[in-house]
Design a protein around this motif. Sequence first.
Motif, short mmCIF file in Angstrom:
data_model
loop_
_atom_site.label_atom_id
_atom_site.label_comp_id
_atom_site.label_asym_id
_atom_site.label_seq_id
_atom_site.Cartn_x
_atom_site.Cartn_y
_atom_site.Cartn_z
N SER A 96 0.84 -1.20 0.00
CA SER A 96 0.00 0.00 0.00
C SER A 96 0.87 1.24 0.00
CB SER A 96 -0.90 0.03 1.23
OG SER A 96 -1.80 -1.04 1.21
N ILE A 97 0.49 2.20 -0.83
CA ILE A 97 1.20 3.48 -0.89
C ILE A 97 0.15 4.58 -0.78
CG2 ILE A 97 2.70 4.97 -2.28
CD1 ILE A 97 3.55 2.36 -3.79
N ASN A 98 0.35 5.51 0.14
CA ASN A 98 -0.56 6.64 0.33
C ASN A 98 0.21 7.93 0.15
OD1 ASN A 98 -2.86 5.02 1.30
ND2 ASN A 98 -1.51 4.59 3.01
N TRP A 99 -0.45 8.93 -0.43
CA TRP A 99 0.20 10.22 -0.61
C TRP A 99 -0.85 11.32 -0.59
CZ3 TRP A 99 -0.65 6.71 -4.44
CH2 TRP A 99 -1.35 7.13 -5.57
N PRO A 100 -0.46 12.53 -0.16
CA PRO A 100 -1.40 13.66 -0.16
C PRO A 100 -1.57 14.21 -1.57
CG PRO A 100 0.72 14.36 0.66
CD PRO A 100 0.82 12.87 0.44
N SER A 101 -2.74 14.74 -1.84
CA SER A 101 -3.00 15.37 -3.14
C SER A 101 -2.33 16.73 -3.18
CB SER A 101 -4.50 15.52 -3.35
OG SER A 101 -4.74 16.29 -4.51
N PHE A 102 -1.62 16.99 -4.26
CA PHE A 102 -1.00 18.30 -4.43
C PHE A 102 -1.99 19.28 -5.07
CE2 PHE A 102 2.60 15.33 -4.43
CZ PHE A 102 3.29 15.87 -3.36
N ILE A 103 -2.98 18.75 -5.76
CA ILE A 103 -3.97 19.58 -6.44
C ILE A 103 -5.07 20.02 -5.46
CG2 ILE A 103 -5.69 19.64 -8.29
CD1 ILE A 103 -3.89 17.63 -9.79
N HIS A 104 -5.52 19.08 -4.62
CA HIS A 104 -6.58 19.36 -3.65
C HIS A 104 -6.04 19.12 -2.24
CE1 HIS A 104 -9.42 19.58 -6.95
NE2 HIS A 104 -9.00 18.40 -7.37
N PRO A 105 -5.49 20.15 -1.60
CA PRO A 105 -4.95 19.98 -0.24
C PRO A 105 -6.02 19.41 0.69
CG PRO A 105 -4.35 22.12 -1.12
CD PRO A 105 -5.32 21.51 -2.09
N GLY A 106 -5.61 18.49 1.53
CA GLY A 106 -6.53 17.83 2.45
C GLY A 106 -7.07 16.51 1.93
N ARG A 107 -6.94 16.27 0.63
CA ARG A 107 -7.38 14.99 0.06
C ARG A 107 -6.19 14.05 0.00
NH1 ARG A 107 -10.35 16.07 -5.48
NH2 ARG A 107 -10.56 13.82 -5.37
N PHE A 126 -3.59 -3.70 -9.54
CA PHE A 126 -3.52 -2.41 -8.88
C PHE A 126 -4.93 -1.94 -8.55
CE2 PHE A 126 0.17 -2.76 -11.58
CZ PHE A 126 1.19 -2.30 -10.77
N GLU A 127 -5.06 -1.31 -7.40
CA GLU A 127 -6.32 -0.70 -6.99
C GLU A 127 -5.99 0.71 -6.52
OE1 GLU A 127 -9.13 -1.03 -3.08
OE2 GLU A 127 -8.44 -2.90 -3.95
N THR A 128 -6.60 1.70 -7.14
CA THR A 128 -6.34 3.09 -6.73
C THR A 128 -7.59 3.68 -6.11
OG1 THR A 128 -6.93 3.93 -8.91
CG2 THR A 128 -4.60 3.50 -8.50
N LYS A 129 -7.38 4.54 -5.13
CA LYS A 129 -8.49 5.23 -4.48
C LYS A 129 -8.10 6.68 -4.30
CE LYS A 129 -10.48 1.41 -1.94
NZ LYS A 129 -10.92 0.90 -0.65
N PHE A 130 -9.07 7.53 -4.57
CA PHE A 130 -8.87 8.96 -4.37
C PHE A 130 -9.94 9.43 -3.41
CE2 PHE A 130 -7.28 7.84 -8.55
CZ PHE A 130 -5.99 8.31 -8.46
N GLN A 131 -9.52 10.07 -2.34
CA GLN A 131 -10.47 10.57 -1.35
C GLN A 131 -11.38 11.59 -2.01
OE1 GLN A 131 -8.93 13.10 1.81
NE2 GLN A 131 -9.90 11.75 3.28
N PRO A 132 -12.68 11.48 -1.76
CA PRO A 132 -13.59 12.44 -2.41
C PRO A 132 -13.33 13.86 -1.92
CG PRO A 132 -14.75 11.16 -0.76
CD PRO A 132 -13.38 10.56 -0.89
N PHE A 133 -13.67 14.82 -2.78
CA PHE A 133 -13.48 16.22 -2.43
C PHE A 133 -14.46 16.58 -1.33
CE2 PHE A 133 -14.41 20.75 -3.01
CZ PHE A 133 -13.14 21.25 -2.80
N LEU A 134 -13.96 17.22 -0.30
CA LEU A 134 -14.80 17.64 0.80
C LEU A 134 -15.16 19.11 0.63
CD1 LEU A 134 -12.85 15.93 3.72
CD2 LEU A 134 -14.89 15.09 2.55
N LYS A 136 -17.07 22.80 1.82
CA LYS A 136 -16.90 23.62 3.01
C LYS A 136 -17.71 23.10 4.20
CE LYS A 136 -15.88 27.92 0.64
NZ LYS A 136 -16.29 29.29 0.38
N ASN A 137 -18.87 22.49 3.93
CA ASN A 137 -19.74 22.03 5.00
C ASN A 137 -19.48 20.59 5.41
OD1 ASN A 137 -21.01 24.54 5.00
ND2 ASN A 137 -22.48 23.90 3.43
N ASP A 138 -18.62 19.89 4.68
CA ASP A 138 -18.32 18.49 4.99
C ASP A 138 -17.20 18.42 6.01
OD1 ASP A 138 -20.19 17.67 3.13
OD2 ASP A 138 -18.69 17.53 1.51
N SER A 139 -17.22 17.40 6.83
CA SER A 139 -16.13 17.21 7.80
C SER A 139 -15.07 16.31 7.18
CB SER A 139 -16.67 16.60 9.10
OG SER A 139 -17.24 15.34 8.81
N LYS A 140 -13.86 16.43 7.70
CA LYS A 140 -12.75 15.63 7.17
C LYS A 140 -12.69 14.30 7.85
CE LYS A 140 -9.91 19.39 5.63
NZ LYS A 140 -8.63 20.04 5.63
#
Length: 140
Positions: A96-107, A126-134, A136-140
């Motif tokens: 497993s490899i995880n990394w922060p999004s450079f385009i969408h900070p916080g994702r 391979f299986e890739t996952k991208f955290q959905p965009f949160l 302003k009203n969504d919690s992290k």
Amino acid sequence: MNLKQGKSPDLYDLISHSYDCQIRNSTAHSSYYINLDSKIIALLDSETYSYKEKINFDDWEKIFIHSVMLSYHLMSILNTRLNHFMDDYPNINTVSINWPSFIHPGRKSSIKIYPYRIGKIVRFNFETKFQPFLGKNDSK
């Protein structure tokens, strides 16, 4: 420490003889011309198309041959390493490899690699996952 100063000066020499950033930039931006009469490749500035540098066919051939040799040997090494992966790491089922999004900070993004063997050949799923965009009203 870079390759030249480190443990791989031969690799540094091979790469430095195989890559020329001016040739790369000129070909990537189609800012060159080939003069068959004088047997040169003229590299141009990509914005003004003014003459920047030239390379003769003999020098180009050397760079091309070094590039082909480097590509061949790197692919050969990669193929050997991948085919021995299961022998070298018999207990690994998932990488497993995880990394922060450079385009969408916080994702965050992640990839999971599942090695498996078919006879003597090792394959990878391979299986890739991208955290959905949160929003302003969504919690992290």
